[in-house]
Scaffold this active site. Structure first.
Site, PDB file in Angstrom:
ATOM      1  CG  HIS A  82      44.627  38.547  31.638  1.00 32.65           C
ATOM      2  ND1 HIS A  82      44.067  39.748  31.241  1.00 32.65           N
ATOM      3  CD2 HIS A  82      44.737  38.610  33.000  1.00 32.65           C
ATOM      4  CE1 HIS A  82      43.837  40.491  32.307  1.00 32.65           C
ATOM      5  NE2 HIS A  82      44.232  39.827  33.388  1.00 32.65           N
ATOM      6  CG  ASP A 161      34.260  42.353  34.594  1.00 33.68           C
ATOM      7  OD1 ASP A 161      34.493  42.020  35.765  1.00 33.68           O
ATOM      8  OD2 ASP A 161      35.085  42.936  33.872  1.00 33.68           O
ATOM      9  NE  ARG A 168      36.081  43.071  42.295  1.00 31.69           N
ATOM     10  CZ  ARG A 168      36.954  42.781  41.333  1.00 31.69           C
ATOM     11  NH1 ARG A 168      36.602  42.809  40.068  1.00 31.69           N
ATOM     12  NH2 ARG A 168      38.193  42.465  41.645  1.00 31.69           N
ATOM     13  CB  SER A 183      36.811  40.604  37.094  1.00 33.95           C
ATOM     14  OG  SER A 183      37.071  41.749  36.306  1.00 33.95           O
ATOM     15  CE  LYS A 187      37.878  42.300  31.471  1.00 34.04           C
ATOM     16  NZ  LYS A 187      37.538  42.259  32.905  1.00 34.04           N
TER      17      LYS A 187
END
Length: 426
Positions: A82, A161, A168, A183, A187
């Protein structure tokens, strides 16, 4: 339990209990807690923070709001990467097939760009016929057959989320590190991968502008992954300068293909290979050197099969912009600085990005960079080529690039791409 009690606890600097966290996430997902109440809680978290146990429980509650995937039936290790987002960050495209070439499954659930940062799905969709949405059975079948998937996350993963992220974004609480970390990690943990490598960007074109903030985010996410039983490590990488020499969807796919063919920009190759090593090591293959797979065609073979499995034509020509504009260098010298944020905003204004989630993007739009820090340039030589389907966008893109490049009369050594590494307990 009620929302005001939970908000007041965190507003006054207190610690939320497990029961409070479980309740507020479940109640907000179900619509019992109103947006204005959750926005007040998010602001209290931004101002007063959370400890490790709170963040871990908050993440677990978001995971529990939806489904969890299970890849144990594959019979081989899984690893994912990620990135926190940057300019020219096309690393997922060569990285997923490179790791899969060594019999490690890569379930790369990716997202779309927003603002100046590019989205992996937007890039992949510039390939004719390629589709981002796969059902869980399709995803598992492709992982078993090809070894790599780049696709959109299903709506069933951490739905809390999705709802909280939108809130947000609208309430000025995006910067809260506990909420950023939970967040991302909710996931990734729900996705079911066994190992995770985080690429945390630092610099002008990154979400985290300073190394201290980036390290805090990286340590928080590594701790969350470790607490959830996912082998997690993080690299801190430089995003003061864009990655590679292109920023834009089809432009970045073309550059990724150069990397898979054994060429491509040095910084893209370096980061791709380093992340591949980290993913392979985290998946139980620490002695594998992935670099040769970019030279012998094995990573390219996986790429072609991966694209074809999702309806794409790996032999189809990529779309090309009808309109281009060249920006020439105004003086001789060595490039000392190329501002990533300026390039990202220019690509966005040319049509490569979106201001709102529902906006369309142009596959052909973007910025091609002909010189980067350390390169010598001569007056009148091409510095940038701007690409777009709508030439009326050139003016605003040029405004973004004004002052983006600084030159020096003396040779310049570029800053390193990889700035540090963070692992559990370190």
């Amino acid at each position: 339990m009620d929302a005001i009690e939970v908000i007041s606890t965190k507003r006054d600097g207190g610690r939320l209990s497990d029961d409070q966290i479980d309740w507020v996430i479940r109640a907000y997902t179900d619509g019992v807690v109103a947006d204005e109440q959750m926005s007040a809680l998010a602001m209290a978290i931004l101002l007063n923070g959370m400890d490790r146990d709170e963040i871990s429980r908050w993440t677990a509650a978001m995971i529990a709001s939806g489904q969890r995937m299970d890849f144990s039936s594959l019979g081989k290790p899984t690893a994912d990467k990620h990135s926190t987002g940057g300019v020219g960050d096309k690393i997922t495209l060569p990285l997923a097939p490179l790791v899969a070439a060594f019999d490690v499954a890569v379930p790369q659930l990716s997202g779309r760009g927003l603002g100046h940062t590019g989205g992996t799905l937007d890039k992949m969709e510039s390939i004719p016929g390629w589709r981002a949405s796969l059902g869980n059975e399709e995803l598992l079948a492709q992982l078993a057959d090809v070894g790599a998937v780049v696709c959109a996350a299903g709506s069933g993963l951490a739905p809390a989320d999705k709802k909280l992220y939108a809130l947000r974004d609208a309430t000025g609480t995006v910067e809260a590190i506990p909420l950023i970390a939970s967040s991302i990690m909710s996931k990734k943990i729900a996705e079911g991968t066994g190992a995770l490598v985080l690429d945390v960007k630092v610099g002008s074109g990154a979400f985290m502008k300073t190394r201290d903030r980036a390290e805090e985010l990286a340590r928080t996410m590594v701790a969350l992954g470790t607490d959830a039983g996912v082998n997690t490590v993080a690299l801190l990488t430089n995003m003061d300068t864009p990655l590679g020499r292109t920023a834009g969807n089809a432009l970045e796919v073309r550059e990724s293909l150069e990397v898979l063919a054994g060429g491509g920009p040095r910084d893209v190759v370096e980061l791709t290979v380093r992340l591949a090593r980290e993913m392979l090591a985290a998946a139980g293959k620490p002695d594998v050197d992935p670099a040769p797979a970019l030279q012998d065609g094995s990573a390219m073979d996986v790429w072609r099969r991966m694209v074809a499995a999702q309806g794409g034509d790996p032999d189809a020509p990529l779309p090309v912009a009808e309109h281009t504009h060249v920006v020439a260098a105004e003086s001789d010298g060595y490039v000392a600085r190329l501002d990533a944020m300026a390039v990202g905003v220019a690509a966005w204004r040319l049509g490569a990005g979106r201001a709102r989630k529902e906006d369309d993007v142009q596959a052909v739009a973007g910025v091609e960079m002909h010189a980067k820090p350390g390169d010598h340039i001569t007056r009148g030589a091409p510095l940038f080529t701007l690409h777009t389907a709508t030439p009326e966008r050139f003016e605003r893109a040029l405004e973004a690039l004004d002052g983006a490049v600084t030159c020096s009369g003396s040779p310049v050594t570029p800053d390193p791409v990889i700035m540090g590494r963070i692992e559990a307990g370190a």
